[in-house]
Design an enzyme around this catalytic site. Structure first.
Site, PDB file in Angstrom:
ATOM      1  N   LEU A  58       1.006  -1.161   0.251  1.00  0.00           N
ATOM      2  CA  LEU A  58      -0.568   0.026   0.049  1.00  0.00           C
ATOM      3  C   LEU A  58       0.826   1.548   0.136  1.00  0.00           C
ATOM      4  O   LEU A  58       0.703   2.296   0.419  1.00  0.00           O
ATOM      5  CB  LEU A  58      -1.183  -0.069   1.312  1.00  0.00           C
ATOM      6  CG  LEU A  58      -2.415   0.627   1.134  1.00  0.00           C
ATOM      7  CD1 LEU A  58      -2.621   1.020   2.634  1.00  0.00           C
ATOM      8  CD2 LEU A  58      -2.313   2.159   0.895  1.00  0.00           C
ATOM      9  N   ALA A  59       1.454   1.334  -1.756  1.00  0.00           N
ATOM     10  CA  ALA A  59       2.346   2.551  -1.413  1.00  0.00           C
ATOM     11  C   ALA A  59       2.644   3.090  -2.478  1.00  0.00           C
ATOM     12  O   ALA A  59       3.501   2.538  -3.607  1.00  0.00           O
ATOM     13  CB  ALA A  59       3.754   2.419  -0.680  1.00  0.00           C
ATOM     14  N   GLU A  60       2.067   4.045  -3.058  1.00  0.00           N
ATOM     15  CA  GLU A  60       1.766   4.672  -4.160  1.00  0.00           C
ATOM     16  C   GLU A  60       3.635   5.006  -5.027  1.00  0.00           C
ATOM     17  O   GLU A  60       3.344   4.985  -6.300  1.00  0.00           O
ATOM     18  CB  GLU A  60       0.815   6.320  -4.280  1.00  0.00           C
ATOM     19  CG  GLU A  60      -0.121   5.356  -4.514  1.00  0.00           C
ATOM     20  CD  GLU A  60      -0.669   5.505  -2.777  1.00  0.00           C
ATOM     21  OE1 GLU A  60       0.136   5.317  -1.983  1.00  0.00           O
ATOM     22  OE2 GLU A  60      -2.345   4.160  -2.760  1.00  0.00           O
ATOM     23  N   GLN A  82      -5.149   3.355  -7.312  1.00  0.00           N
ATOM     24  CA  GLN A  82      -6.228   2.904  -6.766  1.00  0.00           C
ATOM     25  C   GLN A  82      -7.286   3.805  -6.826  1.00  0.00           C
ATOM     26  O   GLN A  82      -8.250   4.194  -7.450  1.00  0.00           O
ATOM     27  CB  GLN A  82      -6.451   2.484  -4.995  1.00  0.00           C
ATOM     28  CG  GLN A  82      -7.366   1.945  -5.064  1.00  0.00           C
ATOM     29  CD  GLN A  82      -7.477   0.488  -3.926  1.00  0.00           C
ATOM     30  OE1 GLN A  82      -7.418   1.046  -3.310  1.00  0.00           O
ATOM     31  NE2 GLN A  82      -7.279  -0.471  -4.283  1.00  0.00           N
ATOM     32  N   ALA A  84      -7.378   8.198  -8.520  1.00  0.00           N
ATOM     33  CA  ALA A  84      -6.063   9.673  -8.665  1.00  0.00           C
ATOM     34  C   ALA A  84      -5.504  10.431  -7.184  1.00  0.00           C
ATOM     35  O   ALA A  84      -4.424  11.003  -7.352  1.00  0.00           O
ATOM     36  CB  ALA A  84      -7.038  10.174  -9.737  1.00  0.00           C
ATOM     37  N   ASP A  85      -6.581  10.669  -6.272  1.00  0.00           N
ATOM     38  CA  ASP A  85      -6.610  11.390  -4.989  1.00  0.00           C
ATOM     39  C   ASP A  85      -5.041  10.619  -4.450  1.00  0.00           C
ATOM     40  O   ASP A  85      -4.489  12.083  -3.859  1.00  0.00           O
ATOM     41  CB  ASP A  85      -7.513  11.366  -4.177  1.00  0.00           C
ATOM     42  CG  ASP A  85      -8.717  11.600  -5.193  1.00  0.00           C
ATOM     43  OD1 ASP A  85      -9.403  12.304  -4.603  1.00  0.00           O
ATOM     44  OD2 ASP A  85      -9.140  10.356  -6.050  1.00  0.00           O
ATOM     45  N   PHE A  86      -5.095   9.667  -4.604  1.00  0.00           N
ATOM     46  CA  PHE A  86      -4.020   9.086  -4.125  1.00  0.00           C
ATOM     47  C   PHE A  86      -2.619   8.702  -5.311  1.00  0.00           C
ATOM     48  O   PHE A  86      -1.458   8.447  -4.428  1.00  0.00           O
ATOM     49  CB  PHE A  86      -3.911   7.623  -3.723  1.00  0.00           C
ATOM     50  CG  PHE A  86      -5.663   7.847  -2.704  1.00  0.00           C
ATOM     51  CD1 PHE A  86      -5.656   9.099  -1.710  1.00  0.00           C
ATOM     52  CD2 PHE A  86      -6.245   6.914  -2.786  1.00  0.00           C
ATOM     53  CE1 PHE A  86      -6.630   9.207  -1.148  1.00  0.00           C
ATOM     54  CE2 PHE A  86      -7.034   6.655  -2.131  1.00  0.00           C
ATOM     55  CZ  PHE A  86      -7.915   7.650  -1.683  1.00  0.00           C
ATOM     56  N   ILE A  87      -2.497  10.089  -6.078  1.00  0.00           N
ATOM     57  CA  ILE A  87      -1.085   9.630  -6.664  1.00  0.00           C
ATOM     58  C   ILE A  87      -0.375  10.325  -6.369  1.00  0.00           C
ATOM     59  O   ILE A  87       0.929  10.507  -6.548  1.00  0.00           O
ATOM     60  CB  ILE A  87      -1.605   9.825  -8.573  1.00  0.00           C
ATOM     61  CG1 ILE A  87      -0.473   9.686  -9.121  1.00  0.00           C
ATOM     62  CG2 ILE A  87      -2.047  11.830  -8.507  1.00  0.00           C
ATOM     63  CD1 ILE A  87      -0.912   9.340 -10.861  1.00  0.00           C
ATOM     64  N   HIS A 129     -11.579  11.228  -2.708  1.00  0.00           N
ATOM     65  CA  HIS A 129     -12.121  10.365  -3.763  1.00  0.00           C
ATOM     66  C   HIS A 129     -12.586  10.723  -4.949  1.00  0.00           C
ATOM     67  O   HIS A 129     -13.894  10.487  -6.129  1.00  0.00           O
ATOM     68  CB  HIS A 129     -13.375   9.310  -3.174  1.00  0.00           C
ATOM     69  CG  HIS A 129     -13.003   8.120  -2.178  1.00  0.00           C
ATOM     70  ND1 HIS A 129     -12.110   8.711  -0.678  1.00  0.00           N
ATOM     71  CD2 HIS A 129     -11.385   6.588  -2.418  1.00  0.00           C
ATOM     72  CE1 HIS A 129     -11.317   8.499  -0.061  1.00  0.00           C
ATOM     73  NE2 HIS A 129     -11.540   7.375  -0.578  1.00  0.00           N
TER      74      HIS A 129
END
Ligand code: TPP
Ligand code: MG
Lengths: 328, 343
Positions: A58-60, A82, A84-87, A129
């Protein structure tokens, strides 16, 4: 022809590319047995196994960075972020590393990498999200940025992305995953990265959009055609970087008016570049000021239904903007 | 005890290999010294040095399949890349930013090493970015072997990825994420930490609460080992074992080489504000080149005559490299526009 949803077209593209080239593999959070939280990779783990459909930590940052490393070693990674917010944790690797590798090595090293990420609002996903992140990356030479709005383009563009020798960011309008359906031929075809698509021909004004907003803009154009007799040309930009200046200029040369629609917030959004292209090279074509319809300049899409609807452009708002511009 | 010494992989190195290692350490030092001189003369804009690290770097280089295995180095790795096949002229071309410079066509600052043909991956300036990429290279090696795309015993193909960084850079999340990938997938990966006690001015205690970076390897399921980085053969031994483990598919290793940078961080730094001259002088006595020289002399492998010969040769090579670079043309202005994208 078969009618597929947007997400099934994306899955089909990956399936066929996995089948075609043993160097293609998928990595990301929950892409394995779970088939991705949106089920974009559903069934691929069973078909190709854990060596090629790889659940990542769990590590972009490292999803992208190991993808870069594997691409340098001539594999063809498809990295799923997962949301785009977490890119953003991977921003350094995308902007400083993937984008600059070919240039900084004098053309010696290349990064044939695809980063897929669902983006966009209207799904009660609130601040984290719902984000549209394209403008961060369309500012970066060395990257390609693609956003499909139809299942046909989704499949063809994703295949082109996998085969491209450069890092390609492929953003998927998640609100349209199941809502958007369209005909998709089985088997191999590609849609080239670069050219925009005339989604609807028209003479009175041009509306530029991409992703979910391209879908809505076509609906809005049909609405104003029915209700107001307006003939709107809709250009689905679909490749945001490189910018298809020719498509932008050619259409406005014909119509004389330009509206740009995106759900990303207004200031410094992609619409600003389209407007600048028109100001630089299409000034003589313009019969009206260039208009932008975009999300408001607030940090992100808020949760409550009322505020979310206020944030998001929709066919009614787009139709209103079209009428407004047509009257100028 | 004797058996233990004979068990050291370096005990199997032939005299000619030991001499080649020594030669490369010496050559690197002389190239490096010239770079400092050129900077003082105002001829070049910037230099970042590997002085003091030569033992760690050459020891590591000789322990892998040089020019074949992937190496993703950092800016201090001059001796490492010379040992992999970069030439003094290549390096001088980058100091002067001349046309068709080997690593980046003079787009990058000097010491941002990279060469596709030697499988040295082009590096950037933001520290530790290379670590998770090296995990990706190692992942690709394992993937290709599992997918039957390469034969695991084919030594003409890369069989491990070695990446290097300083101890301060291990504070970055990039390092953590790269180590974690290497551990999760038990990859053919070696992380060489060149611990020189400082990150510019900040001492090791300001970066981590443990005395050895190597102690942190266990948390990732990576084997951790620290060695005297000024003992070229100790580093060789450690990296050799790590490489053999990688080749056998037994997973990743972190090798921490404890060393010292005997010069300021870069040509823009003045180290007098953060460390004493006495400390620097103490470390200069432990210089890896002097130490190896003494060892080789004691063993009768190196002679004073041969040392003289090496010095003469090094001087000639450095002169030749400098002159070639000075004589070379600059890139055309519009070369700035090329190679943004691959075709
Ligand atoms: C992300 C990032 N932050 C800051 C810097 C500036 N910087 C360059 S080298 C360095 C110190 C690195 O120290 P260490 O990792 O111990 O390596 P050493 O230089 O001592 O070999 C710093 C702070 C950088 N290059 N990258
Ligand atoms: Mg240090």
């Amino acid at each position: 022809m078969t009618v597929l949803t947007l997400i099934d077209a994306i899955k089909q593209a990956m399936d066929e590319e996995l089948e075609r080239d043993p160097r293609v593999f998928i990595t990301g959070e929950d892409v394995g047995k779970r088939g991705g939280v949106f089920r974009a990779t559903q069934g691929l783990y069973d078909k190709y196994g854990g060596t090629r459909i790889v659940d990542s930590p769990l590590a972009e940052l490292s999803i992208v960075a190991t993808g870069i490393g594997a691409a340098l070693a001539d594999l063809r990674p498809i990295c799923e972020i997962q949301f785009a917010d977490f890119i953003h944790p991977a921003f350094n690797q995308i902007v400083n590393e993937a984008a600059k590798m070919h240039y900084r090595s004098g053309g010696q090293w290349r990064v044939p990498l695809v980063i897929r990420a669902p983006y966009g609002g209207g799904i009660s996903g609130a601040l984290y999200h719902s984000q549209s992140v394209e403008a961060f990356f369309t500012h970066v030479p060395g990257l390609k940025v693609v956003i499909p709005s139809t299942p046909y383009d989704a499949k063809g563009l994703l295949k082109s992305a996998v085969r491209d020798p450069n890092p390609v960011l492929y953003f998927e309008p998640k609100k349209g995953y199941r809502a958007i359906k369209g005909e998709v031929p089985p088997g191999d075809y590609t849609v080239p990265i670069g050219p925009a698509r005339v989604a609807r021909e028209g003479r009175d004004l041009t509306a530029f959009a991409y992703g979910m907003m391209a879908h809505y803009t076509v609906l809005a154009a049909e609405q104003v055609a029915r209700e107001d007799g307006l003939d709107v040309e809709v250009i689905d930009l679909r490749t945001l970087l490189p910018v298809d200046k020719t498509a932008i200029l050619t259409s406005v040369q014909k119509t004389g008016k330009a509206l740009i629609v995106h759900e990303d917030n207004l200031t410094m959004g992609y619409g600003a570049e389209v407007a600048a292209v028109l100001a630089d090279d299409g000034f003589a074509y313009l019969d009206a000021p260039v208009r932008r319809l975009a999300g408001p300049d607030v940090p992100a899409v808020p949760f409550a239904h009322t505020m979310q609807e206020f944030f998001m452009p929709n066919p009614d708002k787009i139709a209103a903007a079209m009428r407004d511009l047509a009257e100028y | 005890m004797a058996t233990k010494i004979f068990a050291r992989p370096s005990a199997r190195l032939k005299a000619e290999h030991l001499l080649e290692m020594f030669w490369l350490m010496l050559l690197s030092r002389r190239v490096d010294e010239r770079a400092w001189a050129l900077h003082r003369q105002g001829k070049i804009a910037f230099h970042i040095s590997g002085m003091g690290h030569e033992g760690a770097q050459v020891g590591a280089a000789f322990a892998i399949n040089r020019g074949v295995d992937y190496v993703h180095p950092y800016y201090r790795d001059l001796a490492l890349v010379l040992a992999l096949g970069i030439t003094p002229t290549d390096f001088m071309m980058s100091l002067f930013g001349k046309k068709d410079e080997y690593s980046s066509k003079a787009r990058q600052m000097p010491s941002h090493f990279g060469s596709k043909k030697l499988n040295i991956v082009s590096g950037s300036s933001p520290v530790a970015t290379q670590v998770p990429q090296a995990a990706g290279l190692a992942f690709a090696i394992k993937y290709k072997q599992q997918a039957g795309l390469v034969n695991p015993d084919d030594s003409t193909q890369p069989r491990l990825a070695l990446t290097c960084l300083g101890e301060g850079s291990t504070s970055q999340g990039e390092w953590h994420e790269g180590m974690n990938w290497a551990g999760v997938h038990q990859l053919p990966f070696i992380c060489l930490v060149e611990n020189n006690l400082y990150a510019i001015s900040v001492p090791q205690e300001g970066q981590m609460a443990v005395s050895n970076v190597a102690d942190r390897a266990a948390a990732y399921g990576v084997k951790g080992i620290w060695v005297d980085g000024n003992d070229v053969l100790a580093v060789y031994d450690a990296v050799y074992e790590a490489a053999q483990r990688a080749y056998r598919g037994e997973g990743p290793t972190l090798v921490e080489a404890k060393t010292y940078r005997v010069v300021p961080h870069s040509s823009d730094d003045d180290d007098r504000s953060y460390r004493s001259r006495e400390e620097v002088e103490e470390w200069k006595k432990k210089d890896p080149i002097l130490r190896f020289e003494k060892y080789l002399m004691d063993e009768g492998i190196l002679t004073p005559e041969r040392l003289d010969e090496y010095e003469t040769r090094a001087r000639a090579e450095v002169d030749r490299a400098q002159h070639a670079a000075e004589a070379a043309p600059y890139p055309a202005e519009t070369d700035a526009l090329d190679e943004v994208y691959a075709d």
